[in-house]
Enzyme design. Sequence first.
Site: not given
Length: 386
Positions: A110, A113, A145, A228, A355
């Site tokens: 994926q 990010s 990953s 995910e 968070e």
Amino acid sequence: MSEPDVAVLVEQLLDQHPPSATPPTAFFGARFDAGLAWVHYPVGCGGLGADPEQQRVVEELLAAADAPSSYPLNPIGLGMVGPTIAHHGTEAQRARYLRPLYSAEEVWCQLFSEPGAGSDLASLATRAERDGDEWIVNGQKVWTSLGHKAAFGLLLARTDIDAPKNRGLTTFLIDMRAPGVDIRPLRQMTGHAEFNEVYLEEVRLPANAQLGPEGKGWQVATTTLMNERVSIGRVMATMATPAETATRLFVERNDRDPVLRDRVARMWMESEVGRLINERAGQLGQTGDPGPVGSIGKLFSAEHALRVHNLIVDLLGADGMLYPSFGGDGSPIEHAPQVSFLRSRANTIEGGTSEVMRNILAERVLGLPRDDHGPRDRPWKDIPRN
Ligand SMILES: Cc1cc2nc3c(=O)[nH]c(=O)nc-3n(C[C@H](O)[C@H](O)[C@H](O)COP(=O)(O)OP(=O)(O)OC[C@H]3O[C@@H](n4cnc5c(N)ncnc54)[C@H](O)[C@@H]3O)c2cc1C
């Protein structure tokens, strides 16, 4: 149309492809062809168009027969990319990618990010620009990953810099061996190198690499991210072993300490609560679009993982400070509790931080006022960035 009898289909699969005598890849392919990969998907896409509830029956029967699972070989593929392609892909994309994804012959990663875009993923800066029928991609991804093992990646890139940040994105299926893709491993504090940074330089993508409509990448990515969370939460919850390990260590110590006993009992209960939450999220998730409920399971499991691994290290006493010996490839032995203790820190970050999970729950489940993200219609190119 009547519901297919999945128990009969599982029996046929096991008769024709006995797990003990069939190479795993052949078994996974046969399972896909029998429609038992994801029963609720259409026929030809690894499914039967059946009620998603039937998946549980399939899993239980196959587990009882000791059948192998391809999930650990291709967790991002099966947990996230498969549902995304099934939901947003064209017929040709489904036909091309889903079977080898399911059989783990083609591992997926994926590419979301970036160094400047994690929690605020929609602000990402990797660009995809049209060149005739093709796209040219330039940018940098990080924390990818399995990038080093992947045949393909699910890429989220910016195709319109004049649109507001989450409206100028498009999703692509990218060949990880294409010229211009440079994969560099990153080593984590456990000693493993699970993830990578990926540099994309003038990477050419054909028109049929686009997944979903141009400019609708955020909607496609939302399907991936919700799956995910369900996937991560589920994996953590099926690893009931940390609570079991804590209990075993406590019993072995023959400890009478009531405070420790209380912590062990609490962890056992938390582990069971987490399992049930994730079971529910997983059932909802089998429709392909689980909604925000996966965030509850993900948050709970991640925070539980921190507490239970802290407890295990406490129970180990002085041994908790020792790091286990390293395997032949120089990385530490996978399942040692000290390794799991360090790895559990990542649970509160991967797939969205705790968070951010709390923000999602506050806004989308509890209906509390939204975080202030500035003017929603401001073009991406006008948003200040580092
Ligand atoms: C083990 C692991 C595997 C990963 N695998 C992949 C992968 O395969 N592919 C991929 O694309 N990404 C992957 N990631 C990246 C992961 O999704 C990001 O690390 C995560 O989303 C957080 O982004 P960031 O690291 O940029 O932190 P930041 O977004 O910079 O956050 C830093 C801190 O600020 C807090 N914060 C940020 N925004 C808010 C807010 N609005 N409200 C409250 N607090 C906030 C965060 O909670 C965090 O504590 C992986 C990460 C890990 C740890």
